[in-house]
Design a protein around this motif. Structure first.
Motif, PDB file in Angstrom:
ATOM      1  N   LYS A  19      -7.112  -1.665   1.456  1.00 19.36           N
ATOM      2  CA  LYS A  19      -7.448  -0.396   0.646  1.00 19.36           C
ATOM      3  C   LYS A  19      -7.259   0.860   1.452  1.00 19.36           C
ATOM      4  O   LYS A  19      -7.924   1.028   2.460  1.00 19.36           O
ATOM      5  CB  LYS A  19      -9.083  -0.659   0.303  1.00 19.36           C
ATOM      6  CG  LYS A  19      -9.385  -1.698  -0.630  1.00 19.36           C
ATOM      7  CD  LYS A  19     -10.901  -1.923  -0.885  1.00 19.36           C
ATOM      8  CE  LYS A  19     -11.031  -2.955  -1.537  1.00 19.36           C
ATOM      9  NZ  LYS A  19     -12.497  -3.698  -1.533  1.00 19.36           N
ATOM     10  N   ILE A  20      -6.597   1.721   0.945  1.00 19.37           N
ATOM     11  CA  ILE A  20      -6.132   2.834   1.569  1.00 19.37           C
ATOM     12  C   ILE A  20      -6.377   4.022   0.697  1.00 19.37           C
ATOM     13  O   ILE A  20      -6.185   4.099  -0.557  1.00 19.37           O
ATOM     14  CB  ILE A  20      -4.616   2.849   1.881  1.00 19.37           C
ATOM     15  CG1 ILE A  20      -4.241   1.685   2.734  1.00 19.37           C
ATOM     16  CG2 ILE A  20      -4.186   4.210   2.356  1.00 19.37           C
ATOM     17  CD1 ILE A  20      -2.674   1.305   2.931  1.00 19.37           C
ATOM     18  N   GLY A  21      -7.038   5.024   1.292  1.00 20.65           N
ATOM     19  CA  GLY A  21      -7.598   6.086   0.553  1.00 20.65           C
ATOM     20  C   GLY A  21      -6.519   7.348   0.387  1.00 20.65           C
ATOM     21  O   GLY A  21      -5.486   6.993   0.342  1.00 20.65           O
ATOM     22  N   ASN A  22      -7.127   8.579   0.066  1.00 23.45           N
ATOM     23  CA  ASN A  22      -6.253   9.760  -0.231  1.00 23.45           C
ATOM     24  C   ASN A  22      -5.721  10.232   1.142  1.00 23.45           C
ATOM     25  O   ASN A  22      -6.637  10.330   2.135  1.00 23.45           O
ATOM     26  CB  ASN A  22      -6.745  10.755  -1.088  1.00 23.45           C
ATOM     27  CG  ASN A  22      -7.101  10.077  -2.408  1.00 23.45           C
ATOM     28  OD1 ASN A  22      -6.514   9.154  -3.179  1.00 23.45           O
ATOM     29  ND2 ASN A  22      -8.439  10.409  -2.905  1.00 23.45           N
ATOM     30  N   ASN A  23      -4.536  11.042   1.099  1.00 24.72           N
ATOM     31  CA  ASN A  23      -4.292  11.808   2.144  1.00 24.72           C
ATOM     32  C   ASN A  23      -4.009  11.201   3.507  1.00 24.72           C
ATOM     33  O   ASN A  23      -4.260  11.612   4.745  1.00 24.72           O
ATOM     34  CB  ASN A  23      -5.231  13.129   2.543  1.00 24.72           C
ATOM     35  CG  ASN A  23      -5.281  14.016   1.168  1.00 24.72           C
ATOM     36  OD1 ASN A  23      -4.084  14.349   0.555  1.00 24.72           O
ATOM     37  ND2 ASN A  23      -6.414  14.309   0.787  1.00 24.72           N
ATOM     38  N   VAL A  24      -3.770   9.850   3.350  1.00 27.36           N
ATOM     39  CA  VAL A  24      -3.683   8.953   4.680  1.00 27.36           C
ATOM     40  C   VAL A  24      -2.329   9.251   4.964  1.00 27.36           C
ATOM     41  O   VAL A  24      -1.218   9.094   4.436  1.00 27.36           O
ATOM     42  CB  VAL A  24      -4.021   7.419   4.300  1.00 27.36           C
ATOM     43  CG1 VAL A  24      -3.726   6.526   5.436  1.00 27.36           C
ATOM     44  CG2 VAL A  24      -5.509   7.485   3.832  1.00 27.36           C
ATOM     45  N   THR A  25      -2.087   9.314   6.416  1.00 25.07           N
ATOM     46  CA  THR A  25      -0.592   9.089   6.956  1.00 25.07           C
ATOM     47  C   THR A  25      -0.557   7.649   7.828  1.00 25.07           C
ATOM     48  O   THR A  25      -1.286   7.477   8.701  1.00 25.07           O
ATOM     49  CB  THR A  25      -0.466  10.231   7.984  1.00 25.07           C
ATOM     50  OG1 THR A  25      -0.499  11.526   7.178  1.00 25.07           O
ATOM     51  CG2 THR A  25       1.036  10.165   8.779  1.00 25.07           C
ATOM     52  N   ILE A  26       0.538   6.949   7.206  1.00 19.01           N
ATOM     53  CA  ILE A  26       0.727   5.963   7.956  1.00 19.01           C
ATOM     54  C   ILE A  26       2.187   5.673   8.619  1.00 19.01           C
ATOM     55  O   ILE A  26       2.896   5.775   7.751  1.00 19.01           O
ATOM     56  CB  ILE A  26       0.513   4.434   6.970  1.00 19.01           C
ATOM     57  CG1 ILE A  26      -0.888   4.474   6.577  1.00 19.01           C
ATOM     58  CG2 ILE A  26       1.063   3.239   7.778  1.00 19.01           C
ATOM     59  CD1 ILE A  26      -1.107   3.528   5.347  1.00 19.01           C
TER      60      ILE A  26
END
Lengths: 198, 198, 198
Positions: free
Chosen positions: B52-59
């Motif tokens: 589960k990955i939210g908004n505005n995430v940098t991977i």
């Protein structure tokens, strides 16, 4: 453009690749990345625009060479070495940190000198300089500059000895070191300096 | 389906991807993986169903986000961060350990709070919670919960200071901290708490 | 050739792959790599010619298994485990080190025994042997041999306990250990030895 080899699954967007270099499977080289002659770049690598890689460099698998990283001629980058170029990274998409990414102030360079070796899974914090022919052990965290010919290990890195240009460990006695391969060195002011016996 | 970008060599099997998100080369996103809006997912990543990955995430590149890992909005995941979801892993194909994999009892979650940063090659042992805006240094092994705004380094991780929401290191004196960027904090019961001067 | 599964984006150049084995996205298996039956090899892996992998082995994502690495049956290799096969690596293209790469003298083997587990981001220095059913913790640097059933963690690795064949931690009292799963062991000369109660 010079003659170099690109595996069919690799993506090469840069035109700054030297002759004789080979680029292997699933590797991605971005526009304006500079790669010298006669290099070997393993599978699953990523070379960013602005990275500068010299001649005769060996880059093992799964390495990421970012903008701001310079690798001089003859460097060895073991599998999965980790470079960084931001000492206090945030997601640039994060509202509270956006202002830090409006210009290039977050950005920090790293430098690896001629003939140096970086062991598997070594981590190089941004802003550090690794001297020529130094050897960084596997899984070592480099958080300060490393002397030429130094062998460093640990988290964080500490120097545990010296290495020869050829890579083998060097025994230094009474400020003098000679490798089986023939190279000779003297120790002066805590720096190892190559010299030739006369 | 929302509008997001997928590099031609990436494989996206999930339909749960937010608008504005970009997914780069050789990355593989499995069915039922959840990724929010306006994220950036670098080359050679693997996002498993159930992540589960939210908004505005940098991977950044080469990350694997497993089932059981939750990343809140605005998280930064540096290159090659290592998550785990099994504290005592065996090959499920191994005869002597098969019984442990007959149900989901082997499985452990991890959680990364809003705006936190995970440095290059950090390792997050399963079962741990990283507080909002915390910063985990490169090559750090996280083996217990991390406080909000804490800066942690080492193997295993120990806290060496505090960071601002913007990511910069924070000097806290007499239980009060102010960042050059303007955010202010007070220290209470060994927790850093944001507050606004009036 | 036996029946095994290859993801459409994987490259398999070896014919020495056992039945029932599955090979996932963006993985590259070179000519003459040996992989046993019923293995699972995750995304973004690289298996070199000369690597020897037994049956029922689980290899998580982004692993590189080099020539000289032997994995016995039932081994678990967590995500991004780092093997090496050269203790003093240099770029073979470097003039000053070329002589070391004219023959195979630089080369060192590694060995992982039956049923052992290697945690995420563990680093295995070349020349070491990991005993059967041993468990190497995440982010551990293995720089010497590891006993069978030993649980090791840290950089460098130190033993902190014992594990059962099933993978769970084992409490050993008065030289006797019994796991909830039913396996029993005795401690003799600082070695853990399985035995059956009569």
């Amino acid at each position: 453009m010079s003659e170099f080899y690109v595996h069919p699954t690799a993506i090469v967007e840069s035109q700054l690749i030297g002759a004789g270099t080979r680029i292997w499977a699933f590797t991605h080289i971005l526009k304006d990345a500079m790669v010298g002659k006669n290099c070997n770049i393993g599978d699953h690598c990523f070379i960013e625009g602005g990275a500068k890689i010299g001649n005769n460099v060996t880059i093992k698998n799964s390495n990421m060479i970012w903008e701001g990283v310079t690798l001089e001629d003859g460097v060895f980058v073991g599998p999965h070495v980790f470079f960084t170029n931001d000492l206090y990274p945030r997601s640039p998409r994060l509202f509270e940190a956006k202002h830090r990414y409006e210009n290039h102030g977050w950005f920090t360079n790293s430098y690896v000198g001629y003939g140096a070796s970086l062991g598997a899974a070594a981590v190089i914090l941004a802003g550090n300089k690794i001297g020529e022919f130094a050897m960084v052990g596997a899984a070592t965290l480099v958080s300060k500059d490393i002397k030429p010919y130094a062998l460093v290990v640990g988290n964080p890195a500490r120097q545990v000895g010296w290495v020869c240009k050829c890579g083998l460990r060097l025994s230094v006695k009474e400020n003098f070191g000679e490798c089986d391969c023939g190279f000779t060195y003297r120790l002066e002011n805590e720096q190892l300096i190559p010299f030739e016996l006369t």
